[in-house]
Design a protein around this motif. Structure first.
Motif, PDB file in Angstrom:
ATOM      1  N   VAL A  20       0.847  -1.189   0.000  1.00  0.00           N
ATOM      2  CA  VAL A  20       0.000   0.000   0.000  1.00  0.00           C
ATOM      3  C   VAL A  20       0.882   1.238   0.000  1.00  0.00           C
ATOM      4  O   VAL A  20       1.851   1.322   0.752  1.00  0.00           O
ATOM      5  N   SER A  21       0.539   2.207  -0.855  1.00  0.00           N
ATOM      6  CA  SER A  21       1.271   3.469  -0.926  1.00  0.00           C
ATOM      7  C   SER A  21       0.294   4.632  -0.911  1.00  0.00           C
ATOM      8  O   SER A  21      -0.850   4.504  -1.344  1.00  0.00           O
ATOM      9  N   ASP A  22       0.795   5.770  -0.431  1.00  0.00           N
ATOM     10  CA  ASP A  22       0.008   7.002  -0.448  1.00  0.00           C
ATOM     11  C   ASP A  22       0.419   7.787  -1.687  1.00  0.00           C
ATOM     12  O   ASP A  22       1.581   8.129  -1.854  1.00  0.00           O
ATOM     13  N   MET A  23      -0.532   8.044  -2.566  1.00  0.00           N
ATOM     14  CA  MET A  23      -0.257   8.772  -3.806  1.00  0.00           C
ATOM     15  C   MET A  23      -1.124  10.024  -3.833  1.00  0.00           C
ATOM     16  O   MET A  23      -2.308   9.949  -4.179  1.00  0.00           O
ATOM     17  N   GLY A  24      -0.565  11.141  -3.435  1.00  0.00           N
ATOM     18  CA  GLY A  24      -1.305  12.393  -3.476  1.00  0.00           C
ATOM     19  C   GLY A  24      -2.541  12.399  -2.607  1.00  0.00           C
ATOM     20  O   GLY A  24      -3.575  12.933  -3.013  1.00  0.00           O
ATOM     21  N   GLY A  25      -2.468  11.807  -1.429  1.00  0.00           N
ATOM     22  CA  GLY A  25      -3.606  11.804  -0.510  1.00  0.00           C
ATOM     23  C   GLY A  25      -4.562  10.646  -0.701  1.00  0.00           C
ATOM     24  O   GLY A  25      -5.529  10.520   0.039  1.00  0.00           O
ATOM     25  N   GLU A  26      -4.335   9.810  -1.702  1.00  0.00           N
ATOM     26  CA  GLU A  26      -5.168   8.634  -1.907  1.00  0.00           C
ATOM     27  C   GLU A  26      -4.313   7.387  -1.770  1.00  0.00           C
ATOM     28  O   GLU A  26      -3.150   7.380  -2.158  1.00  0.00           O
ATOM     29  N   LYS A  27      -4.892   6.351  -1.219  1.00  0.00           N
ATOM     30  CA  LYS A  27      -4.180   5.086  -1.070  1.00  0.00           C
ATOM     31  C   LYS A  27      -4.349   4.239  -2.316  1.00  0.00           C
ATOM     32  O   LYS A  27      -5.457   4.107  -2.844  1.00  0.00           O
ATOM     33  N   MET A  29      -3.120   0.293  -3.766  1.00  0.00           N
ATOM     34  CA  MET A  29      -2.674  -0.976  -3.205  1.00  0.00           C
ATOM     35  C   MET A  29      -2.437  -1.978  -4.320  1.00  0.00           C
ATOM     36  O   MET A  29      -3.181  -2.015  -5.302  1.00  0.00           O
ATOM     37  N   LEU A  30      -1.396  -2.765  -4.143  1.00  0.00           N
ATOM     38  CA  LEU A  30      -1.138  -3.906  -5.006  1.00  0.00           C
ATOM     39  C   LEU A  30      -1.389  -5.155  -4.179  1.00  0.00           C
ATOM     40  O   LEU A  30      -0.779  -5.341  -3.125  1.00  0.00           O
ATOM     41  N   SER A  31      -2.298  -5.983  -4.656  1.00  0.00           N
ATOM     42  CA  SER A  31      -2.522  -7.272  -4.017  1.00  0.00           C
ATOM     43  C   SER A  31      -1.530  -8.250  -4.621  1.00  0.00           C
ATOM     44  O   SER A  31      -1.606  -8.566  -5.806  1.00  0.00           O
ATOM     45  N   VAL A  32      -0.596  -8.692  -3.806  1.00  0.00           N
ATOM     46  CA  VAL A  32       0.415  -9.637  -4.268  1.00  0.00           C
ATOM     47  C   VAL A  32      -0.247 -10.959  -4.642  1.00  0.00           C
ATOM     48  O   VAL A  32       0.104 -11.599  -5.628  1.00  0.00           O
ATOM     49  N   LYS A  33      -1.275 -11.337  -3.880  1.00  0.00           N
ATOM     50  CA  LYS A  33      -1.954 -12.614  -4.084  1.00  0.00           C
ATOM     51  C   LYS A  33      -2.642 -12.692  -5.449  1.00  0.00           C
ATOM     52  O   LYS A  33      -2.510 -13.677  -6.160  1.00  0.00           O
ATOM     53  N   ASN A  34      -3.382 -11.634  -5.819  1.00  0.00           N
ATOM     54  CA  ASN A  34      -4.117 -11.724  -7.076  1.00  0.00           C
ATOM     55  C   ASN A  34      -3.545 -10.841  -8.187  1.00  0.00           C
ATOM     56  O   ASN A  34      -4.102 -10.803  -9.282  1.00  0.00           O
ATOM     57  N   GLY A  35      -2.443 -10.131  -7.902  1.00  0.00           N
ATOM     58  CA  GLY A  35      -1.761  -9.363  -8.935  1.00  0.00           C
ATOM     59  C   GLY A  35      -2.538  -8.172  -9.462  1.00  0.00           C
ATOM     60  O   GLY A  35      -2.302  -7.723 -10.582  1.00  0.00           O
ATOM     61  N   LYS A  36      -3.440  -7.616  -8.663  1.00  0.00           N
ATOM     62  CA  LYS A  36      -4.244  -6.480  -9.099  1.00  0.00           C
ATOM     63  C   LYS A  36      -3.876  -5.228  -8.317  1.00  0.00           C
ATOM     64  O   LYS A  36      -3.504  -5.297  -7.153  1.00  0.00           O
ATOM     65  N   TYR A  37      -4.021  -4.088  -8.997  1.00  0.00           N
ATOM     66  CA  TYR A  37      -3.891  -2.787  -8.343  1.00  0.00           C
ATOM     67  C   TYR A  37      -5.275  -2.267  -7.984  1.00  0.00           C
ATOM     68  O   TYR A  37      -6.224  -2.471  -8.729  1.00  0.00           O
ATOM     69  N   TYR A  38      -5.352  -1.558  -6.863  1.00  0.00           N
ATOM     70  CA  TYR A  38      -6.608  -0.952  -6.423  1.00  0.00           C
ATOM     71  C   TYR A  38      -6.330   0.487  -6.016  1.00  0.00           C
ATOM     72  O   TYR A  38      -5.344   0.755  -5.340  1.00  0.00           O
ATOM     73  N   ASN A  39      -7.207   1.397  -6.415  1.00  0.00           N
ATOM     74  CA  ASN A  39      -7.166   2.762  -5.909  1.00  0.00           C
ATOM     75  C   ASN A  39      -8.250   2.845  -4.848  1.00  0.00           C
ATOM     76  O   ASN A  39      -9.431   2.811  -5.164  1.00  0.00           O
ATOM     77  N   LEU A  40      -7.829   2.921  -3.592  1.00  0.00           N
ATOM     78  CA  LEU A  40      -8.791   2.935  -2.492  1.00  0.00           C
ATOM     79  C   LEU A  40      -9.394   4.320  -2.286  1.00  0.00           C
ATOM     80  O   LEU A  40     -10.392   4.459  -1.594  1.00  0.00           O
ATOM     81  N   GLY A  41      -8.764   5.355  -2.857  1.00  0.00           N
ATOM     82  CA  GLY A  41      -9.254   6.717  -2.674  1.00  0.00           C
ATOM     83  C   GLY A  41      -8.891   7.248  -1.298  1.00  0.00           C
ATOM     84  O   GLY A  41      -8.162   6.619  -0.531  1.00  0.00           O
ATOM     85  N   ILE A  43     -11.135   8.309   1.382  1.00  0.00           N
ATOM     86  CA  ILE A  43     -11.910   7.722   2.478  1.00  0.00           C
ATOM     87  C   ILE A  43     -11.678   6.213   2.536  1.00  0.00           C
ATOM     88  O   ILE A  43     -11.544   5.643   3.616  1.00  0.00           O
ATOM     89  N   GLY A  44     -11.588   5.567   1.384  1.00  0.00           N
ATOM     90  CA  GLY A  44     -11.283   4.134   1.368  1.00  0.00           C
ATOM     91  C   GLY A  44      -9.934   3.852   2.004  1.00  0.00           C
ATOM     92  O   GLY A  44      -9.761   2.856   2.717  1.00  0.00           O
ATOM     93  N   GLY A  45      -8.982   4.746   1.774  1.00  0.00           N
ATOM     94  CA  GLY A  45      -7.669   4.609   2.410  1.00  0.00           C
ATOM     95  C   GLY A  45      -7.763   4.756   3.922  1.00  0.00           C
ATOM     96  O   GLY A  45      -7.084   4.048   4.669  1.00  0.00           O
ATOM     97  N   ASP A  46      -8.616   5.682   4.369  1.00  0.00           N
ATOM     98  CA  ASP A  46      -8.824   5.836   5.815  1.00  0.00           C
ATOM     99  C   ASP A  46      -9.410   4.556   6.405  1.00  0.00           C
ATOM    100  O   ASP A  46      -8.981   4.091   7.463  1.00  0.00           O
TER     101      ASP A  46
END
Length: 97
Positions: A20-27, A29-41, A43-46
């Protein structure tokens, strides 16, 4: 697609092993298990940060109500919807209290 229903009384927590990384105030995430990226936003990051340790959905909603101006029923609906997306992707685990 599996649809899981989460209730306000259940406990949720992160499944470890995601990057998980913070990118300009939004989180993001890379799921190592399923190889997908997610933008949690924002509030989702909170929410993601809050469930690093097991927490009830009710506790999550209470915390968010103090941080954001939102109606309680709308907050509950949105939090549960977001958590169900995370659960369907295998990113969180739930348990009954």
């Amino acid at each position: 697609m599996i649809t899981n229903r989460i209730s306000i009384g259940q406990t949720v927590s992160q499944i470890k092993g995601n990057i998980v990384s913070d990118m300009g105030g939004e989180k993001v995430m890379l799921s190592v298990k399923n190889g997908k990226y997610y933008n949690l936003g924002g509030i989702g990051g909170d929410i993601w940060d809050l469930i690093e340790e097991k927490k009830s959905v009710n506790q999550l909603v209470s915390t968010l109500l103090t941080d954001y101006e939102v109606d309680q029923s709308e907050c509950e609906k949105q939090v549960i919807s977001f958590l169900e997306l995370l659960l369907n992707e295998g990113l969180i685990e739930i348990s009954d209290n």
